[in-house]
Design a protein around this motif. Structure first.
Motif, PDB file in Angstrom:
ATOM      1  N   PHE A  68       8.222  56.440  10.670  1.00 56.77           N
ATOM      2  CA  PHE A  68       7.536  55.430  11.476  1.00 56.77           C
ATOM      3  C   PHE A  68       6.925  56.045  12.729  1.00 56.77           C
ATOM      4  N   ALA A  69       7.543  57.075  13.258  1.00 55.12           N
ATOM      5  CA  ALA A  69       7.004  57.735  14.451  1.00 55.12           C
ATOM      6  C   ALA A  69       5.806  58.609  14.116  1.00 55.12           C
ATOM      7  N   ASP A  70       5.720  59.098  12.874  1.00 53.14           N
ATOM      8  CA  ASP A  70       4.608  59.929  12.428  1.00 53.14           C
ATOM      9  C   ASP A  70       3.501  59.009  11.922  1.00 53.14           C
ATOM     10  N   ARG A  71       2.303  59.134  12.460  1.00 49.40           N
ATOM     11  CA  ARG A  71       1.240  58.199  12.113  1.00 49.40           C
ATOM     12  C   ARG A  71       0.304  58.701  11.020  1.00 49.40           C
ATOM     13  N   ASN A  72       0.728  59.687  10.244  1.00 45.54           N
ATOM     14  CA  ASN A  72      -0.114  60.175   9.155  1.00 45.54           C
ATOM     15  C   ASN A  72      -0.449  59.020   8.204  1.00 45.54           C
ATOM     16  N   PRO A  73      -1.727  58.742   7.946  1.00 45.64           N
ATOM     17  CA  PRO A  73      -2.088  57.608   7.081  1.00 45.64           C
ATOM     18  C   PRO A  73      -1.591  57.732   5.649  1.00 45.64           C
ATOM     19  N   LEU A  74      -1.250  58.942   5.225  1.00 48.10           N
ATOM     20  CA  LEU A  74      -0.723  59.102   3.878  1.00 48.10           C
ATOM     21  C   LEU A  74       0.648  58.446   3.714  1.00 48.10           C
ATOM     22  N   LEU A  75       1.311  58.139   4.825  1.00 47.92           N
ATOM     23  CA  LEU A  75       2.602  57.459   4.782  1.00 47.92           C
ATOM     24  C   LEU A  75       2.469  55.961   5.020  1.00 47.92           C
ATOM     25  N   ASP A  76       1.244  55.459   5.098  1.00 49.75           N
ATOM     26  CA  ASP A  76       1.032  54.040   5.372  1.00 49.75           C
ATOM     27  C   ASP A  76       1.635  53.133   4.300  1.00 49.75           C
ATOM     28  N   ASP A  77       1.485  53.500   3.032  1.00 53.40           N
ATOM     29  CA  ASP A  77       2.028  52.661   1.955  1.00 53.40           C
ATOM     30  C   ASP A  77       3.551  52.572   2.054  1.00 53.40           C
ATOM     31  N   TYR A  78       4.185  53.689   2.378  1.00 52.33           N
ATOM     32  CA  TYR A  78       5.639  53.686   2.544  1.00 52.33           C
ATOM     33  C   TYR A  78       6.041  52.801   3.720  1.00 52.33           C
ATOM     34  N   ARG A  79       5.377  52.983   4.858  1.00 52.88           N
ATOM     35  CA  ARG A  79       5.714  52.182   6.032  1.00 52.88           C
ATOM     36  C   ARG A  79       5.500  50.691   5.764  1.00 52.88           C
ATOM     37  N   ALA A  80       4.447  50.358   5.027  1.00 53.71           N
ATOM     38  CA  ALA A  80       4.172  48.959   4.708  1.00 53.71           C
ATOM     39  C   ALA A  80       5.279  48.364   3.841  1.00 53.71           C
TER      40      ALA A  80
END
Length: 280
Positions: A68-80
């Motif tokens: 959550f602290a890392d804003r890489n967009p490739l992790l957006d689906d996981y964060r969502a």
């Protein structure tokens, strides 16, 4: 090793496992035909990161909280996917609740898809039914390896079996190996995902050799080593064996793996995450 989900919810292994599971299912859903999603060791389905068990280990601080602290967009689906069970929180807030694989798969279901969950531990099965209330999931309380084979071949044209045991039993790896061999004979085109913890590279290499001997043509291994060298006697990382991963998934894997490595590397370590075909 005892790896009950509730003690380790949201740790680095969960971040990698769930990020890849989301990418895998989304790749399969590029085709319209129905999927059956099966989780043989489903756990409780939903975890309180501020609860006693997760709080005792504090492993989420090195896992989901880093993601959550890392804003890489490739992790957006996981964060969502994590944010979906924290509906009262702002999108940038650190989550209190963590979804297990059952809740993540339920969020990904299309109308034509089917979700089958299994959890043998009675208390966890009770919690799982509560966590999945309002979803179309079917929940079983059976021996995981018996259910794995009983559900194959799936009634839908395609399917995914997720095998995520706690590795409490000394024969866990041998049961997985034997059941995978039998499952592949019944369902050679199906997709299977097997999670495993990593402690020592030499021990893990022996298991890989046994799986290689099964002769499964398309068997991918993803390994996430947290530290730059083995730390004796402790948890060093985790990985996945994936049978028959679709092309769209494997093509998108390298940048996603690099994003995960960078987000989860412990202080003072670069870490390593790799994907390689196990087939000879």
């Amino acid at each position: 090793m005892n790896y009950r989900h509730s003690f380790h919810a949201g740790n680095s292994a969960d971040v990698v496992k769930h990020s890849l599971l989301i990418a895998l299912i989304r790749a399969l859903q590029l085709k319209d035909s129905a999927l059956t999603l099966i989780d043989t060791h489903a756990g409780c389905g939903l975890y309180d990161l501020e609860g006693e068990e997760a709080g005792r280990t504090g492993e989420a601080t090195q896992g989901v909280l880093r993601a959550f602290a890392d804003r890489n967009p490739l992790l957006d689906d996981y964060r969502a996917a994590v944010q979906a069970v924290n509906v009262e929180a702002d999108a940038l807030d650190m989550p209190r609740l963590y979804p297990g694989s059952p809740r993540i798969m339920a969020e990904l279901l299309r109308p034509q898809d089917v979700l089958i969950l299994n959890e043998k531990h009675p208390e966890d099965a009770y919690a799982l039914r509560g966590a999945m209330r309002g979803t179309p999931a079917a929940v079983h309380e059976r021996d995981a390896y018996e259910l794995w084979l009983a559900m194959l071949p799936t009634r839908t044209p395609r399917g995914v079996v997720v095998v995520d045991p706690p590795y409490e039993q000394t024969d866990e790896r041998s049961r997985i190996t034997a059941t995978l061999a039998a499952a592949h004979r019944k369902w050679s085109h199906g997709v299977t995902v097997i999670w495993y913890p990593l402690k020592e590279r030499s021990t893990h290499a022996l298991w890989k050799d046994k799986l290689r001997q099964l002769g499964i043509p398309k068997l991918l291994t993803v390994e996430h080593w947290l530290y730059d060298a083995d730390q004796p006697g402790i948890y060093n990382g985790a990985g996945l064996f994936i049978v028959n991963p679709p092309y769209a998934f494997t093509q998108g894997l390298p940048p996603l793996l690099e994003a995960l490595r960078a987000a989860l590397a412990p202080e003072g370590h670069r870490g390593e995450i790799t994907a390689a075909w196990l087939s000879e």
